[in-house]
Structures are given as C-alpha cells and as structure tokens.
Design an enzyme around this catalytic site. Structure first.
Site, PDB file in Angstrom:
ATOM      1  N   GLU A   1      -6.055  -7.249   5.506  1.00  0.00           N
ATOM      2  CA  GLU A   1      -5.511  -8.179   4.564  1.00  0.00           C
ATOM      3  C   GLU A   1      -5.549  -9.480   5.127  1.00  0.00           C
ATOM      4  O   GLU A   1      -4.853 -10.562   4.754  1.00  0.00           O
ATOM      5  CB  GLU A   1      -4.022  -7.952   4.336  1.00  0.00           C
ATOM      6  CG  GLU A   1      -3.095  -8.195   5.486  1.00  0.00           C
ATOM      7  CD  GLU A   1      -2.849  -6.603   6.345  1.00  0.00           C
ATOM      8  OE1 GLU A   1      -1.926  -6.748   6.940  1.00  0.00           O
ATOM      9  OE2 GLU A   1      -3.562  -5.998   6.186  1.00  0.00           O
TER      10      GLU A   1
ATOM     11  N   ASN B   1       0.850  -1.306  -0.101  1.00  0.00           N
ATOM     12  CA  ASN B   1       0.013   0.040   0.038  1.00  0.00           C
ATOM     13  C   ASN B   1       0.822   1.285   0.026  1.00  0.00           C
ATOM     14  O   ASN B   1       0.604   2.195  -0.775  1.00  0.00           O
ATOM     15  CB  ASN B   1      -1.053  -0.108   1.231  1.00  0.00           C
ATOM     16  CG  ASN B   1      -2.170  -0.770   0.986  1.00  0.00           C
ATOM     17  OD1 ASN B   1      -2.583  -1.024  -0.059  1.00  0.00           O
ATOM     18  ND2 ASN B   1      -2.602  -1.390   2.213  1.00  0.00           N
TER      19      ASN B   1
END
Length: 434
Positions: free
Chosen positions: A346, A311
C-alpha cells in the site's frame, strides 16, 4: 563441263565452312579442307556418313536410316533442309552440328551438297550457361529469404522457392504472374503499392541499393509485413534489380512480446501506475541531471493508513479496489510529468523535479486532502481511508537516490508516529526521537 566441275570444286574447297558433295547413293564425291580438318587429324577422310555418325541420333533414330530418308526427300522434293545432326570422329569425339542439305545438278546427275556448322563450341557454351543458371538457381533456392530478379518495370523474372512458403502458393509462377496481387492496393502510409514500388525501384537504380519496409499479403489476404532490399545489377547489358524479401512477422511478434514484457516490468498491473523498477530507472538519471543543472529534486513517500484493517475487514478484493482509487486520486492532483509509482503493497512514491520546495509540499498536501476529504465508495460501502506522506528533497551533491528515498521514508515514518493522515518533511522528522 570439266572446267565447270573444276571451278565448282575450287569454290567448295575454299569455303570457310565444312562442305561435302555426295551422289544420290550418299557416297562422298568431294569434300573441302574444312570438312577434312573437322573430322580427321591425320588427313584420312572418306566422308562415309555411316562411319562418321554414331549408330543413333539424340532423338533415338538410327542414323543411317534417318539420313537416307532425308536424302531421298531432298532428291524428290528439291527443297533444302536444315537440321541438327550428331557426327562422331574416329577418335570417338562427338561433334554436334547443324547441317544444311540441298539438291544440285552436276553433269546431269542429282547430287547432295551438305554444309556443316560445328556446334561444339556453342554447345559447350550452352552447357556452361546452363550450369551457371543451375548454380545460380541453387544459390537462390538455398537463400533463407525470398529473392528474385525484377526488371525496370518491376516485373518479376525469376524467384526462388522460398516464395511459396512465404505467400502460401503452390508454385513460383503464381508469384511471377500475380506479384502486385500479393500486396494490398495501398501501403500503410497511404501510397498506392504499385506506384510506391516503382518509386523505390527508381531509387535503387539511382543509389545502387535501398532498404524499406513493405506490406505484402498472402493469396488468402493475410497481411505479411516485410523488409525489402533492392540491389541494382546489370544482366545482358540491361538494368535489373535483385529483390530480397525478409518476412518480419516473427520479428514483429517478438518485438510485441518484448514490449508487453517491458510493459509488465515497468507498470503495476493492479493500479496502472509505474512499477518500482521503472521508478528507479527513471529517477536515477533525473537526480544526476538535477545535480548537473542545479535543479530541484523532491520525493514523496505515501502509505495508506491502517490498510491491513481494510483487507482483514472487507477482504483483499476490496483492498485492491481501494489501491486503484488511491492511484487515480494521486494522479489527478499531481502535476503532469511527475512520476508516480507503486513502491510496494500500500506504499507509493512520487518524483517531483524542477519545482520549488513549496510546490512539492503543496502537491503532497493535495494528495493527503484528496484521501481525507472524500470517502471511497465500493459496492455500496463507504470507506474512510487516509494516507500519511513523507517529503524529502535533494540537498547535497553527494546524496544518492537511495539516500533521498531513505530521507523520504524517515519523513513518512515520522508522519505515521505522530498521528497519521498528514504530511511531514524530512527536516521536521530527522530530529524526532522515538
């Protein structure tokens, strides 16, 4: 001649219906007992038409003028006349009547024979029937759903006002005349609407009441899903049915909205996997079944390695694509019937029931290999993303779902702390010291 006159008077006097004999000046010559009892309770009855008629008839005509015109017409033409006439007793009670006027010859002179039929009882009956119909119509029109009456051929005989708003029509008569035009030719199950309607009506007559779903349509072709109730009734000794039509559009919209909300609650919008809430709702009874039936129950906790770096380096849109691809790969290597959910961020969780421990371990290893051995390509970029997994199994009847999730989490933590990109079982991780 006197004997004939006497005989005639006796015949008139014994007639069961009121009868009055008048001369051509409308003056009563004779009246029978039935006429006297009809107009007078004290025995005084002059037979004066003017005295025993109100000033005006219901049509607005002056009573005496209208009566004299009728008398003159009969005297001239000789043809009997039957008409309704409103009389009035001395006590002011109105007497609606049907009178028959005919010309007769008596002593060489023309006379008028007047037969009367008291319509008060039938008039009251008509008023009562009209009031009943009005009350029934008020009840029908106040009903919040469309309702009406159909005959044995499914011809609609009456319907309430709700039908206009339901079908977008201007008057009830349109519905009465075009009932089957307000249904598509075929129902959703493929049956002809007319034939199916008659079959349902037959069932209603046999059982007394029937409910079923029906697809109507407005005059503009808009589909109107409905629930129909048919109730068998007897009207005038004939089989009829009351039909109730309940518009289901709002209900179906609400159901669709609820299903959509449920879908949102039970699925992860990004990955398409099940949500954490759905997983817990399904895993809890699955664990109870496993306990009751002495079956196996395994959980895999999986977490992408170094996902924060993805990210931070490539941005959250790329990170989202990585999560989507990971979800597809996990689904592709997991046995059908297993429950895979995004547990948060995640992190993913997999329920494997009714399989051996070795099979569960191999499933976790396939997930790990599917990520390790094939890079993820997004917008021309190749990303190597791995996953760490923890495997835990149900082993103690006292264990709850939270207990087994905790065990899987301990195993996952062990995989993370010992190098990542691997599968670790709870039995191997529980004794590790950090």
């Amino acid at each position: 001649m006197t004997e004939i006159r006497t005989t005639l008077m006796q015949i008139i006097d014994n007639l069961p219906i009121p009868c009055i004999l008048r001369n051509e000046e409308c003056v009563m010559v004779y009246s029978n007992k039935a006429a006297e009892s009809m107009f007078s309770s004290d025995g005084e009855f002059t037979g004066d038409c003017e005295e025993f008629s109100p000033p005006f008839q219901p049509d607005g005509s002056p009573s005496m003028r209208k009566y004299r015109v009728l008398i003159r017409h009969i005297l001239d033409q000789g043809q009997p006349i039957k008409l309704e006439w409103l009389y009035c007793r001395r006590d002011k009670e109105l007497i609606p009547s049907e009178i028959t006027l005919m010309r007769v010859e008596l002593g060489g002179e023309p006379h008028i024979l007047e037969f009367l039929q008291d319509l008060r009882e039938s008039h009251q009956t008509r008023i009562a029937e009209r009031e009943i119909r009005q009350r029934l119509q008020v009840m029908m029109d106040s009903c919040p759903v469309t309702c009406g009456i159909v005959d044995i051929h499914f011809n609609v005989l009456e319907v309430n006002n709700v039908v206009m708003s339901l079908f977008g029509i201007l008057n009830k008569q349109t519905f009465l005349n075009r009932f089957f035009e307000l249904s598509p030719e075929y129902q959703p199950d493929g049956q002809l609407s007319r034939r199916k309607a008659l079959d349902k009506l037959k069932q209603a007559f046999e059982s007394g009441r029937i409910h079923y779903e029906w697809l109507h349509q407005s005059i503009y072709g808009e589909q109107i899903p409905c629930e129909v109730t048919l109730v068998r009734v007897k009207l005038n000794n004939q089989n009829m049915a009351i039909i109730y039509i309940h518009d289901l559009r709002e209900i179906k919209k609400s159901i669709a909205m609820m299903e959509k909300m449920e879908s949102i609650a039970y699925s992860d919008e990004l990955t398409g996997l099940f949500s954490r809430r759905y997983f817990v709702e399904k895993a809890t009874p699955a664990l109870e079944r496993a306990k009751a039936n002495d079956e196996t129950f395994h959980l895999i906790m999986a977490d992408l390695d170094h996902f924060k770096a993805v990210n931070d380096t490539y941005g959250h849109p790329i990170g989202d694509e990585v999560l989507k691809i990971t979800a597809k790969r996990m689904t592709g290597v997991t046995r059908q019937g297993s429950i895979i959910a995004r547990y948060g961020g995640e992190e993913f969780i997999v329920l494997l029931s009714n399989m051996t421990h070795d099979a569960a371990l191999k499933t976790a290893q396939r997930i790990q290999k599917s990520m390790e051995e094939s890079a993820i390509t997004i917008k021309g970029m190749s990303l190597n993303v791995t996953v760490s997994l923890g495997l835990a199994s149900f082993s103690d009847p006292s264990e709850s779902l939270d207990d087994i999730i905790h065990k899987a989490d301990v195993a996952l933590y062990g995989a993370k702390r010992t190098g990542r990109n691997k599968v670790m079982e709870y039995e191997n991780a529980k004794d590790l010291t950090w």
